[in-house]
Design a protein around this motif. Sequence first.
Motif, PDB file in Angstrom:
ATOM      1  N   ASN A 125      -1.549  14.291  49.673  1.00  0.00           N
ATOM      2  CA  ASN A 125      -1.336  15.770  48.143  1.00  0.00           C
ATOM      3  C   ASN A 125       0.061  16.056  48.148  1.00  0.00           C
ATOM      4  O   ASN A 125       0.922  16.557  47.841  1.00  0.00           O
ATOM      5  N   LEU A 126       0.427  16.137  49.544  1.00  0.00           N
ATOM      6  CA  LEU A 126       2.012  16.313  49.810  1.00  0.00           C
ATOM      7  C   LEU A 126       2.683  15.511  49.530  1.00  0.00           C
ATOM      8  O   LEU A 126       4.001  16.045  48.531  1.00  0.00           O
ATOM      9  N   TYR A 127       2.350  13.939  49.503  1.00  0.00           N
ATOM     10  CA  TYR A 127       4.207  12.846  48.754  1.00  0.00           C
ATOM     11  C   TYR A 127       3.982  13.097  47.182  1.00  0.00           C
ATOM     12  O   TYR A 127       4.923  13.038  46.543  1.00  0.00           O
ATOM     13  N   LEU A 128       2.474  12.905  46.538  1.00  0.00           N
ATOM     14  CA  LEU A 128       1.941  12.919  45.620  1.00  0.00           C
ATOM     15  C   LEU A 128       2.984  14.349  44.920  1.00  0.00           C
ATOM     16  O   LEU A 128       3.298  14.564  43.443  1.00  0.00           O
ATOM     17  N   GLY A 129       2.038  15.509  45.558  1.00  0.00           N
ATOM     18  CA  GLY A 129       1.959  16.833  44.996  1.00  0.00           C
ATOM     19  C   GLY A 129       3.706  17.385  45.275  1.00  0.00           C
ATOM     20  O   GLY A 129       4.120  18.655  45.022  1.00  0.00           O
ATOM     21  N   GLY A 130       3.986  17.237  46.134  1.00  0.00           N
ATOM     22  CA  GLY A 130       5.865  17.625  46.344  1.00  0.00           C
ATOM     23  C   GLY A 130       5.321  19.060  46.936  1.00  0.00           C
ATOM     24  O   GLY A 130       6.119  19.266  47.369  1.00  0.00           O
ATOM     25  N   GLY A 131       3.866  19.353  48.438  1.00  0.00           N
ATOM     26  CA  GLY A 131       4.226  20.589  48.722  1.00  0.00           C
ATOM     27  C   GLY A 131       5.323  20.696  49.368  1.00  0.00           C
ATOM     28  O   GLY A 131       5.846  20.005  49.662  1.00  0.00           O
ATOM     29  N   SER A 132       4.621  21.690  50.498  1.00  0.00           N
ATOM     30  CA  SER A 132       5.699  22.082  51.800  1.00  0.00           C
ATOM     31  C   SER A 132       4.986  22.196  52.778  1.00  0.00           C
ATOM     32  O   SER A 132       3.475  21.677  52.577  1.00  0.00           O
ATOM     33  N   LEU A 133       6.054  21.622  52.985  1.00  0.00           N
ATOM     34  CA  LEU A 133       5.361  21.224  54.783  1.00  0.00           C
ATOM     35  C   LEU A 133       5.174  21.895  55.507  1.00  0.00           C
ATOM     36  O   LEU A 133       6.552  22.695  56.012  1.00  0.00           O
ATOM     37  N   GLU A 134       4.099  21.939  56.618  1.00  0.00           N
ATOM     38  CA  GLU A 134       4.230  23.494  56.994  1.00  0.00           C
ATOM     39  C   GLU A 134       4.313  22.956  58.903  1.00  0.00           C
ATOM     40  O   GLU A 134       3.218  21.173  59.060  1.00  0.00           O
ATOM     41  N   MET A 135       4.797  23.018  60.072  1.00  0.00           N
ATOM     42  CA  MET A 135       4.299  22.921  60.825  1.00  0.00           C
ATOM     43  C   MET A 135       3.307  22.341  61.344  1.00  0.00           C
ATOM     44  O   MET A 135       2.887  21.142  61.853  1.00  0.00           O
ATOM     45  N   ASP A 136       2.246  22.532  61.321  1.00  0.00           N
ATOM     46  CA  ASP A 136       0.823  22.944  61.465  1.00  0.00           C
ATOM     47  C   ASP A 136      -0.195  21.722  61.047  1.00  0.00           C
ATOM     48  O   ASP A 136      -0.296  20.890  61.985  1.00  0.00           O
ATOM     49  N   THR A 137       0.745  21.426  59.789  1.00  0.00           N
ATOM     50  CA  THR A 137       0.001  20.358  59.151  1.00  0.00           C
ATOM     51  C   THR A 137       0.266  19.188  59.550  1.00  0.00           C
ATOM     52  O   THR A 137      -0.201  17.912  60.230  1.00  0.00           O
ATOM     53  N   LEU A 138       1.760  19.026  60.137  1.00  0.00           N
ATOM     54  CA  LEU A 138       2.851  17.892  60.516  1.00  0.00           C
ATOM     55  C   LEU A 138       1.397  17.361  61.957  1.00  0.00           C
ATOM     56  O   LEU A 138       2.143  16.471  62.530  1.00  0.00           O
ATOM     57  N   MET A 139       1.699  18.586  63.038  1.00  0.00           N
ATOM     58  CA  MET A 139       1.186  18.314  64.457  1.00  0.00           C
ATOM     59  C   MET A 139      -0.144  17.750  64.517  1.00  0.00           C
ATOM     60  O   MET A 139      -0.920  17.290  65.172  1.00  0.00           O
ATOM     61  N   LYS A 140      -1.127  18.132  63.355  1.00  0.00           N
ATOM     62  CA  LYS A 140      -2.267  17.478  63.424  1.00  0.00           C
ATOM     63  C   LYS A 140      -2.497  15.529  63.498  1.00  0.00           C
ATOM     64  O   LYS A 140      -1.964  14.903  62.893  1.00  0.00           O
ATOM     65  N   PRO A 141      -3.249  15.346  64.826  1.00  0.00           N
ATOM     66  CA  PRO A 141      -2.970  14.219  64.060  1.00  0.00           C
ATOM     67  C   PRO A 141      -3.841  13.287  63.798  1.00  0.00           C
ATOM     68  O   PRO A 141      -3.709  12.219  62.774  1.00  0.00           O
ATOM     69  N   GLU A 142      -4.418  13.715  62.140  1.00  0.00           N
ATOM     70  CA  GLU A 142      -5.114  13.094  61.165  1.00  0.00           C
ATOM     71  C   GLU A 142      -3.762  12.606  60.284  1.00  0.00           C
ATOM     72  O   GLU A 142      -4.014  11.891  59.592  1.00  0.00           O
ATOM     73  N   PHE A 143      -2.991  14.357  59.551  1.00  0.00           N
ATOM     74  CA  PHE A 143      -1.798  14.000  59.331  1.00  0.00           C
ATOM     75  C   PHE A 143      -1.023  12.724  59.146  1.00  0.00           C
ATOM     76  O   PHE A 143      -0.873  12.202  58.872  1.00  0.00           O
ATOM     77  N   GLN A 144      -1.038  12.595  61.626  1.00  0.00           N
ATOM     78  CA  GLN A 144      -0.022  11.886  61.309  1.00  0.00           C
ATOM     79  C   GLN A 144      -0.421  10.398  61.515  1.00  0.00           C
ATOM     80  O   GLN A 144       0.337   8.874  60.317  1.00  0.00           O
ATOM     81  N   ASN A 145      -1.770  10.190  61.094  1.00  0.00           N
ATOM     82  CA  ASN A 145      -2.530   8.946  61.521  1.00  0.00           C
ATOM     83  C   ASN A 145      -2.575   8.271  59.968  1.00  0.00           C
ATOM     84  O   ASN A 145      -2.316   7.865  59.358  1.00  0.00           O
ATOM     85  N   ALA A 146      -2.598   9.193  59.204  1.00  0.00           N
ATOM     86  CA  ALA A 146      -2.250   9.626  57.511  1.00  0.00           C
ATOM     87  C   ALA A 146      -0.601   8.449  57.310  1.00  0.00           C
ATOM     88  O   ALA A 146      -0.757   7.613  56.152  1.00  0.00           O
ATOM     89  N   MET A 147      -0.236   9.299  58.030  1.00  0.00           N
ATOM     90  CA  MET A 147       1.382   8.945  57.588  1.00  0.00           C
ATOM     91  C   MET A 147       1.332   7.411  57.945  1.00  0.00           C
ATOM     92  O   MET A 147       2.041   6.629  57.678  1.00  0.00           O
ATOM     93  N   TRP A 148       1.500   7.037  59.334  1.00  0.00           N
ATOM     94  CA  TRP A 148       1.324   5.602  59.540  1.00  0.00           C
ATOM     95  C   TRP A 148       0.907   4.876  58.793  1.00  0.00           C
ATOM     96  O   TRP A 148       1.400   3.342  58.748  1.00  0.00           O
ATOM     97  N   LEU A 149      -1.053   5.314  58.835  1.00  0.00           N
ATOM     98  CA  LEU A 149      -1.106   4.169  57.821  1.00  0.00           C
ATOM     99  C   LEU A 149      -0.787   3.812  56.689  1.00  0.00           C
ATOM    100  O   LEU A 149      -0.454   3.353  55.666  1.00  0.00           O
TER     101      LEU A 149
END
Length: 258
Positions: A125-149
């Motif tokens: 949603n962030l990549y395709l939708g261009g939403g704002s990135l919040e620090m809480d979201t960035l620090m989630k292990p699930e978000f980081q794993n999705a980014m690296w995948l």
Amino acid sequence: MKLNVVPAKTGSLWVRQGIRAFWKQPLALTGLFFMFMASMSILSLVPMLGEFLALMLLPAITLGLMAATREVELGKFPMPFILAAGFRTGADGKRNMLVLGLIYALCFVGVMGLSTLVDGGDFANLYLGGGSLEMDTLMKPEFQNAMWLSMMLYLPLSLVFWHAPALTHWHGVPVAKSLFFSTVACLSNWRAFLVFGLMWALIFVATMFAITLIGSALGDGEFAAMAMLPAMLMLASMFFCSTYYSFKDCFTSDTLYA
């Protein structure tokens, strides 16, 4: 047309050639890249299909940037319509470019779809939708794993499509064969592409660090914010210039590119 296997140091040559070509027409090439980004952003605003259509046009427009570099190399001024070079051909060429774009868009959406299995769709949603990135979201292990995948999956996708638009446009190679030859060329020249990628990563990081350092030395907190965008536009333009030389060295042909 035949495939060339080049030494690792050729990767650094591609970088230098791209930078040198850019400085022959810096305003024109930066302007073309800005038009590329603006057109993608505007198209993405179209409800429902906008993002998908933008992805479909990506291979064709990256070819346009390569064609602009070729114009500069020939001593010509790259006009804006060069971005549509992939569609300024016969019916077969237009169809092949559209098919390439469709395959690329479907594969990219597939990569994003797989990432949703990891974090529930936050990264997609962030990549395709261009939403704002919040620090809480960035620090989630699930978000980081999705980014690296997504990054791991996008790397082979980029290799498959790296040369494909140019092969289809300049050499008339059918879509399936262009994807195959692009993959073989990148894998056969992985040392040169590794050097190429590492050098560009270093250049981008060094530029960001230098701008931040200068801003700190000047005591101007807004300097970095103001200088970063034009600097990144210029570096991205140089990068796309260098992709033309990677294609030119990986393949040789008796036919002059048209």
